[in-house]
Design a protein around this motif. Structure first.
Motif, PDB file in Angstrom:
ATOM      1  N   SER A  13       0.835  -1.210   0.000  1.00 19.02           N
ATOM      2  CA  SER A  13       0.000   0.000   0.000  1.00 19.02           C
ATOM      3  C   SER A  13       0.867   1.255   0.000  1.00 19.02           C
ATOM      4  N   GLY A  14       0.341   2.306  -0.600  1.00 19.96           N
ATOM      5  CA  GLY A  14       1.012   3.591  -0.622  1.00 19.96           C
ATOM      6  C   GLY A  14       0.758   4.300  -1.944  1.00 19.96           C
ATOM      7  N   TRP A  15       1.285   5.515  -2.057  1.00 12.83           N
ATOM      8  CA  TRP A  15       1.143   6.317  -3.271  1.00 12.83           C
ATOM      9  C   TRP A  15       2.465   6.367  -4.025  1.00 12.83           C
ATOM     10  N   LEU A  16       2.379   6.176  -5.336  1.00 10.22           N
ATOM     11  CA  LEU A  16       3.512   6.382  -6.219  1.00 10.22           C
ATOM     12  C   LEU A  16       3.190   7.583  -7.104  1.00 10.22           C
ATOM     13  N   ILE A  17       4.058   8.588  -7.098  1.00 10.03           N
ATOM     14  CA  ILE A  17       3.817   9.789  -7.886  1.00 10.03           C
ATOM     15  C   ILE A  17       4.625   9.662  -9.172  1.00 10.03           C
ATOM     16  N   LEU A  18       3.986   9.106 -10.173  1.00 10.62           N
ATOM     17  CA  LEU A  18       4.650   8.777 -11.423  1.00 10.62           C
ATOM     18  C   LEU A  18       4.805   9.994 -12.324  1.00 10.62           C
ATOM     19  N   ASP A  19       5.976  10.116 -12.931  1.00 10.43           N
ATOM     20  CA  ASP A  19       6.189  11.092 -13.997  1.00 10.43           C
ATOM     21  C   ASP A  19       5.914  10.352 -15.303  1.00 10.43           C
ATOM     22  N   LYS A  20       4.670  10.489 -15.784  1.00  9.11           N
ATOM     23  CA  LYS A  20       4.237   9.726 -16.954  1.00  9.11           C
ATOM     24  C   LYS A  20       4.863  10.305 -18.227  1.00  9.11           C
ATOM     25  N   PRO A  21       5.418   9.440 -19.077  1.00  4.24           N
ATOM     26  CA  PRO A  21       5.963   9.944 -20.340  1.00  4.24           C
ATOM     27  C   PRO A  21       4.872  10.171 -21.379  1.00  4.24           C
ATOM     28  N   VAL A  22       5.199  10.912 -22.416  1.00  5.48           N
ATOM     29  CA  VAL A  22       4.299  11.131 -23.547  1.00  5.48           C
ATOM     30  C   VAL A  22       4.086   9.803 -24.279  1.00  5.48           C
ATOM     31  N   ASP A  23       2.925   9.683 -24.933  1.00  5.32           N
ATOM     32  CA  ASP A  23       2.561   8.482 -25.702  1.00  5.32           C
ATOM     33  C   ASP A  23       2.413   7.244 -24.835  1.00  5.32           C
ATOM     34  N   PHE A  24       2.011   7.452 -23.577  1.00  2.00           N
ATOM     35  CA  PHE A  24       1.782   6.349 -22.653  1.00  2.00           C
ATOM     36  C   PHE A  24       0.465   6.661 -21.945  1.00  2.00           C
ATOM     37  N   GLY A  25      -0.538   5.821 -22.120  1.00  2.00           N
ATOM     38  CA  GLY A  25      -1.846   6.084 -21.541  1.00  2.00           C
ATOM     39  C   GLY A  25      -1.869   5.891 -20.032  1.00  2.00           C
ATOM     40  N   SER A  26      -2.818   6.532 -19.360  1.00  3.74           N
ATOM     41  CA  SER A  26      -2.930   6.419 -17.907  1.00  3.74           C
ATOM     42  C   SER A  26      -3.251   4.989 -17.476  1.00  3.74           C
ATOM     43  N   THR A  27      -4.177   4.338 -18.185  1.00  2.00           N
ATOM     44  CA  THR A  27      -4.526   2.956 -17.859  1.00  2.00           C
ATOM     45  C   THR A  27      -3.335   2.034 -18.088  1.00  2.00           C
ATOM     46  N   GLU A  28      -2.607   2.286 -19.158  1.00  2.00           N
ATOM     47  CA  GLU A  28      -1.399   1.519 -19.458  1.00  2.00           C
ATOM     48  C   GLU A  28      -0.358   1.700 -18.348  1.00  2.00           C
ATOM     49  N   ALA A  29      -0.240   2.924 -17.845  1.00  5.51           N
ATOM     50  CA  ALA A  29       0.711   3.214 -16.771  1.00  5.51           C
ATOM     51  C   ALA A  29       0.343   2.471 -15.501  1.00  5.51           C
ATOM     52  N   VAL A  30      -0.950   2.462 -15.155  1.00  5.32           N
ATOM     53  CA  VAL A  30      -1.395   1.749 -13.957  1.00  5.32           C
ATOM     54  C   VAL A  30      -1.104   0.256 -14.080  1.00  5.32           C
ATOM     55  N   SER A  31      -1.365  -0.320 -15.241  1.00  4.23           N
ATOM     56  CA  SER A  31      -1.095  -1.746 -15.458  1.00  4.23           C
ATOM     57  C   SER A  31       0.389  -2.055 -15.300  1.00  4.23           C
ATOM     58  N   LYS A  32       1.233  -1.162 -15.820  1.00  7.75           N
ATOM     59  CA  LYS A  32       2.680  -1.361 -15.717  1.00  7.75           C
ATOM     60  C   LYS A  32       3.135  -1.313 -14.267  1.00  7.75           C
ATOM     61  N   ILE A  33       2.629  -0.335 -13.507  1.00 12.69           N
ATOM     62  CA  ILE A  33       3.011  -0.193 -12.105  1.00 12.69           C
ATOM     63  C   ILE A  33       2.507  -1.384 -11.290  1.00 12.69           C
ATOM     64  N   LYS A  34       1.292  -1.805 -11.544  1.00 13.27           N
ATOM     65  CA  LYS A  34       0.744  -2.959 -10.826  1.00 13.27           C
ATOM     66  C   LYS A  34       1.608  -4.189 -11.047  1.00 13.27           C
ATOM     67  N   TRP A  35       2.070  -4.362 -12.293  1.00 15.51           N
ATOM     68  CA  TRP A  35       2.916  -5.508 -12.616  1.00 15.51           C
ATOM     69  C   TRP A  35       4.299  -5.379 -11.974  1.00 15.51           C
ATOM     70  N   LEU A  36       4.891  -4.190 -12.066  1.00 18.11           N
ATOM     71  CA  LEU A  36       6.224  -3.988 -11.486  1.00 18.11           C
ATOM     72  C   LEU A  36       6.234  -4.251  -9.985  1.00 18.11           C
ATOM     73  N   PHE A  37       5.212  -3.735  -9.290  1.00 20.87           N
ATOM     74  CA  PHE A  37       5.148  -3.853  -7.832  1.00 20.87           C
ATOM     75  C   PHE A  37       4.496  -5.161  -7.374  1.00 20.87           C
ATOM     76  N   ASN A  38       3.978  -5.944  -8.330  1.00 21.51           N
ATOM     77  CA  ASN A  38       3.244  -7.164  -8.003  1.00 21.51           C
ATOM     78  C   ASN A  38       2.165  -6.849  -6.962  1.00 21.51           C
ATOM     79  N   ALA A  39       1.410  -5.780  -7.219  1.00 16.67           N
ATOM     80  CA  ALA A  39       0.418  -5.276  -6.266  1.00 16.67           C
ATOM     81  C   ALA A  39      -0.943  -5.916  -6.492  1.00 16.67           C
TER      82      ALA A  39
END
Length: 310
Positions: A13-39
């Motif tokens: 649990s906690g907040w990650l303050i992501l610096d999202k790059p261009v050409d990367f969707g918000s939903t795509e970013a959440v999926s990537k973070i969930k996978w990286l953190f195995n959350a």
């Protein structure tokens, strides 16, 4: 009777303050973070368009219960408007719908800004997540439908012209409230100036209560994948998380004992004591030993929990 499925992933649990790059969707970013953190759970507070970069607060685990408090926070954007073309999506992705040879002067732009400061009426873009008769406006727009989207009031706290590098572009910074579409600002600026315009650059730098210094580039997180030891890799990722309670820093705070924390987690109220204790608050949060216990309300000498945290 079948047993309930065990949730996949870690209960991190906690907040990650992501610096999202261009050409990367918000939903795509959440999926990537969930996978990286195995959350087990993951969600974001405030969508950023694929063409936009910058702050995308992502909640993991119990922090998802605090998403509404971040969604309601003020936001700051830096954006660039290119004059001479209005586009279907109000940004670079859409086809051109109107053109003009006229270009505004810096004085023209500065004279316009006071009209866009304070509480203003804004019509969201055709390509937006606004629901029309139960369907997203962008889904209807992709099907070729032109829908009537009602205007709504939004709050512009600050709007600054940073500069005009040439006759065709202008850079701005805006601090605004929930529900503001920066793409709509660019569209309306162009119409009012008689030259048309669209967003050609957009970056979010602040989402209350998180500052720009808390942002973590996606590339930095992806680079940690090279750590072969799983526990070491996850520990390195977790070091970037911000405590869930920080999302509630704008609310009144109540420190409670371990016994009170147990009562709150069981859904029971606790008595509020102390000279400095809040008397009546529609929303407040309680911590024990610095750890978030509950969000609730204070009244009649009691803190009554609405949401509890493990």
């Amino acid at each position: 009777m079948s047993k309930p499925r065990k949730p996949k992933g870690r209960p991190v649990s906690g907040w990650l303050i992501l610096d999202k790059p261009v050409d990367f969707g918000s939903t795509e970013a959440v999926s990537k973070i969930k996978w990286l953190f195995n959350a087990q759970k993951c969600g974001h507070a405030g969508t950023l368009d694929p063409l936009a970069s910058g702050m995308l607060p992502i909640a993991l685990g119990d922090a998802t219960k605090t998403v509404p408090y971040v969604m309601d926070g003020r936001k700051v954007y830096e954006f660039t408007v290119t004059w001479g073309e209005e586009r279907l999506t109000d940004d670079l992705e859409g086809e051109v719908t109107h053109t003009s040879e006229k270009r505004p002067t810096e004085e023209d732009i500065l004279a316009l800004l006071p009209r866009y400061t304070g509480t203003i009426s804004q019509v969201p873009p055709q390509f937006s997540a606004i629901k029309i008769a139960g369907e997203r406006a962008y889904d209807l727009a992709r099907d070729g439908e032109v829908v009537e989207i009602p205007s709504r009031e939004v709050e512009i706290h600050r709007l600054t012209l940073i500069g005009c590098p040439d006759a065709h572009t202008a850079h701005f910074e805006v601090e605004c409230g929930k529900g503001t579409y920066v793409r709509a600002l660019a569209r309306d600026f162009g119409r009012d100036l008689g030259c048309f315009g669209h967003i050609s650059g957009l970056r979010r730098t602040f989402v209350a209560p998180f500052g720009e210094d808390r942002m973590v580039p996606l590339a930095d997180l992806v680079a940690l994948e090279k750590i072969e030891d799983r526990e070491e890799r996850l520990a390195a990722l977790d070091a970037h998380l911000i405590d869930t309670a920080e999302a509630l820093s704008n609310l009144p705070h109540l420190a409670v004992t371990d016994d009170q924390a147990h009562r709150l987690r069981m859904g029971n109220p606790v008595i509020v004591r102390g000279r400095d204790a809040p008397l009546a608050e529609p929303e407040a949060y309680a911590t024990a030993r610095g750890r978030l216990v509950a969000i609730g309300e204070i009244g009649q000498g009691e803190f009554r929990p609405k949401r509890v945290f493990g």
